[in-house]
Write an enzyme that holds these catalytic residues in place. Structure first.
Site, mmCIF file in Angstrom:
data_model
loop_
_atom_site.group_PDB
_atom_site.id
_atom_site.type_symbol
_atom_site.label_atom_id
_atom_site.label_comp_id
_atom_site.label_asym_id
_atom_site.label_seq_id
_atom_site.Cartn_x
_atom_site.Cartn_y
_atom_site.Cartn_z
ATOM 1 N N ASP A 24 -7.475 -8.369 -35.431
ATOM 2 C CA ASP A 24 -6.118 -9.428 -35.578
ATOM 3 C C ASP A 24 -6.484 -10.661 -34.994
ATOM 4 O O ASP A 24 -5.763 -11.427 -34.455
ATOM 5 C CB ASP A 24 -4.863 -8.964 -34.899
ATOM 6 C CG ASP A 24 -5.309 -8.455 -33.239
ATOM 7 O OD1 ASP A 24 -6.346 -8.090 -32.987
ATOM 8 O OD2 ASP A 24 -4.496 -8.725 -32.693
ATOM 9 N N SER A 26 -6.421 -14.327 -34.827
ATOM 10 C CA SER A 26 -5.747 -15.420 -35.298
ATOM 11 C C SER A 26 -6.585 -16.422 -36.021
ATOM 12 O O SER A 26 -7.936 -16.297 -35.596
ATOM 13 C CB SER A 26 -4.881 -16.232 -34.312
ATOM 14 O OG SER A 26 -5.513 -16.604 -33.188
ATOM 15 N N THR A 29 -9.062 -18.341 -33.488
ATOM 16 C CA THR A 29 -10.104 -17.230 -32.900
ATOM 17 C C THR A 29 -11.183 -16.965 -33.818
ATOM 18 O O THR A 29 -12.297 -16.801 -33.283
ATOM 19 C CB THR A 29 -9.398 -16.168 -32.302
ATOM 20 O OG1 THR A 29 -8.441 -16.494 -31.374
ATOM 21 C CG2 THR A 29 -10.348 -15.419 -31.577
ATOM 22 N N GLU A 178 0.650 -4.994 -24.754
ATOM 23 C CA GLU A 178 -0.803 -5.479 -24.185
ATOM 24 C C GLU A 178 -0.306 -6.640 -23.131
ATOM 25 O O GLU A 178 -0.110 -7.711 -23.455
ATOM 26 C CB GLU A 178 -1.549 -6.107 -25.376
ATOM 27 C CG GLU A 178 -2.958 -6.500 -24.884
ATOM 28 C CD GLU A 178 -3.840 -7.052 -25.688
ATOM 29 O OE1 GLU A 178 -3.497 -7.179 -27.129
ATOM 30 O OE2 GLU A 178 -4.962 -7.265 -25.789
ATOM 31 N N LYS A 220 -1.739 -1.281 -23.959
ATOM 32 C CA LYS A 220 -3.372 -1.884 -24.092
ATOM 33 C C LYS A 220 -3.456 -2.697 -22.959
ATOM 34 O O LYS A 220 -3.212 -3.827 -22.950
ATOM 35 C CB LYS A 220 -3.225 -2.519 -25.388
ATOM 36 C CG LYS A 220 -4.531 -3.211 -25.581
ATOM 37 C CD LYS A 220 -4.894 -3.850 -27.301
ATOM 38 C CE LYS A 220 -6.070 -4.591 -27.414
ATOM 39 N NZ LYS A 220 -6.406 -4.638 -28.809
ATOM 40 N N GLY A 264 -14.008 -9.371 -23.020
ATOM 41 C CA GLY A 264 -15.136 -10.190 -22.620
ATOM 42 C C GLY A 264 -16.201 -9.450 -21.984
ATOM 43 O O GLY A 264 -17.234 -10.007 -21.836
ATOM 44 N N SER A 290 -9.341 -0.299 -27.509
ATOM 45 C CA SER A 290 -8.680 -0.935 -28.809
ATOM 46 C C SER A 290 -9.302 -2.273 -28.760
ATOM 47 O O SER A 290 -8.977 -3.460 -28.333
ATOM 48 C CB SER A 290 -7.157 -1.143 -28.636
ATOM 49 O OG SER A 290 -6.772 -2.076 -29.362
HETATM 50 C C1 5MM Z 1 -8.796 -9.567 -31.761
HETATM 51 O O1 5MM Z 1 -8.419 -10.674 -31.071
HETATM 52 C C2 5MM Z 1 -7.022 -10.626 -30.776
HETATM 53 C C3 5MM Z 1 -6.249 -11.692 -31.108
HETATM 54 O O2 5MM Z 1 -6.618 -12.699 -30.536
HETATM 55 P P1 5MM Z 1 -5.937 -14.275 -30.654
HETATM 56 O O3 5MM Z 1 -4.555 -13.895 -31.060
HETATM 57 O O4 5MM Z 1 -6.049 -14.844 -29.315
HETATM 58 O O5 5MM Z 1 -6.378 -14.787 -31.830
HETATM 59 C C4 5MM Z 1 -6.679 -9.979 -29.242
HETATM 60 O O6 5MM Z 1 -5.408 -10.017 -28.971
HETATM 61 C C5 5MM Z 1 -7.233 -8.650 -29.113
HETATM 62 O O7 5MM Z 1 -6.521 -7.843 -29.839
HETATM 63 C C6 5MM Z 1 -7.262 -8.141 -27.831
HETATM 64 O O8 5MM Z 1 -7.507 -9.482 -26.936
HETATM 65 C C7 5MM Z 1 -8.769 -7.160 -27.408
HETATM 66 O O9 5MM Z 1 -9.620 -7.825 -27.953
HETATM 67 P P2 5MM Z 1 -10.919 -7.923 -26.919
HETATM 68 O O10 5MM Z 1 -11.908 -8.638 -27.679
HETATM 69 O O11 5MM Z 1 -10.486 -8.322 -25.657
HETATM 70 O O12 5MM Z 1 -11.335 -6.418 -26.936
#
Ligand code: 5MM
Length: 341
Positions: A24, A26, A29, A178, A220, A264, A290
């Site tokens: 997801d 955005s 990102t 989350e 999450k 990260g 996730s």
């Molecule tokens: C995939 O990234 C998700 C969306 O991030 P943005 O809204 O900042 O673009 C993010 O929410 C993601 O689902 C979670 O942070 C988990 O991703 P990570 O990379 O931390 O496993």
């Protein structure tokens, strides 16, 4: 609200051996991710990339319980005209949708953020449900630094998470809640533990106040982990031990499942941490992944925007999905990584 059905979906999302693909990102990102592999972030490239993941049949059907989509993706069709949501459903995975609209600076709290997107959320959820989404996600961001997080930031973000969760359940959509405590910074694992504990306690307090049914949600969270710049990095065992202690203390057993973000961590660390936590069972909730970056970094690199690399991208994705699927049952070993390398 049909709580039995919400509970069924929440339980399916954390089924042993499976976890969630967080796809997801955005627009901002995904552009960063594409910049890193030299791919232009056009609507078509974003579609092609995500289609590649969703058509990874073995990974999707065996190891992925659900996929979190961005608004653009949920309305997109594959190259052959099939809605991407249908591709996901055909593999047996459940489509989900990110419904927060990002963060804004929190007034009076320098350096802190609040997640927005509650306006008209009820209407948006109705449309997403019609399109096939059966779960949603809202991410709050809490930073650790000198003098932060403030109680104000924790409170307003917990309040918004609970408002979102209640609206989701009223729309027959399982909320993934989350509250992410970032691992940026030089804090140690104990500081992360202490802040995450405050954040989780406040979040569950708000969820109760706003009458969210805990049986129909998924949490999450971040793991209890050292900040990236902390000179003393906690071991795999310490992260697993402290994360489980933290979750046992803060997360009611009524919650069907917990699905971690990777935040990260390297691909292999994220897998090893989850695996090690499963050595500390039995646990009162399902516990899985996730992951966004820890599932996608390898396929992004292997694909690099080239049609001739689709098979390599799918194979890299399948490998990470399988490794994390095994970790979600405590059956992963680092030797499985070496064999694949
Ligand atoms: C995939 O990234 C998700 C969306 O991030 P943005 O809204 O900042 O673009 C993010 O929410 C993601 O689902 C979670 O942070 C988990 O991703 P990570 O990379 O931390 O496993």
């Amino acid at each position: 609200m049909n709580l039995t059905e919400l509970n069924r979906i929440a339980t399916a999302l954390v089924a042993p051996g499976k976890g969630i693909l967080a796809a997801d990102e955005s627009s901002g990102t995904i552009k960063k991710r594409f910049d890193a592999i030299g791919v232009e972030s056009t609507e078509e490239n974003r579609r092609d990339y995500r289609e590649m993941l969703f058509r990874s049949n073995e990974a999707m059907s065996r190891y992925i319980s659900g996929v979190i989509l961005y608004d653009e993706t949920i309305w997109q069709n594959a190259k052959d005209g099939t809605p991407l949501v249908k591709l996901i459903e055909q593999t047996g995975a459940i489509p989900g949708i990110k419904v927060d609209e990002g963060t804004q600076p929190l007034p009076m709290c320098p350096g802190e953020l609040v997640t927005v997107g509650l306006d008209k959320l009820a209407e948006r959820l109705k449309k997403y449900y019609e399109r096939g989404a059966r779960f949603a996600k809202w991410r709050a961001v809490i930073d650790i630094g000198s003098g932060i997080p403030s109680m104000t930031a924790i409170s307003v973000n917990a309040h918004a998470l609970a408002r979102y969760a209640a609206l989701c359940q009223a729309a027959q959509i399982v909320p993934i809640v989350e509250p992410e405590v970032l691992m940026d910074g030089d804090h140690d694992i104990d500081r992360c533990y202490e802040v995450t504990s405050r954040v989780l306690n406040k979040t569950f307090q708000e969820l109760r106040v706003q009458r969210v049914a805990l049986e129909g949600m998924v949490l999450k969270p971040n793991m209890a982990i050292s900040g990236k710049k902390c000179p003393k990095q906690a071991s795999i065992e310490e992260v697993a031990e402290k994360t489980i202690r933290l979750l046992r203390a803060c997360v009611p057993a009524a919650v069907p499942g917990i699905a971690f973000l990777s935040g990260g961590q390297s691909d292999e660390e994220a897998t090893a941490h989850l695996n090690s936590m499963h050595k500390r069972g039995p646990l009162p909730w399902g516990l899985t992944f996730s992951y966004g970056r820890a599932l996608q970094a390898a396929p992004q690199k292997a694909w690099s925007g080239k049609a001739e690399n689709v098979a390599a991208g799918q194979s890299a994705f399948s490998h990470r999905a399988r490794m994390n699927g095994l970790a979600s049952k405590g059956e992963w070993q680092s030797s499985l990584e070496q064999k694949a390398a």
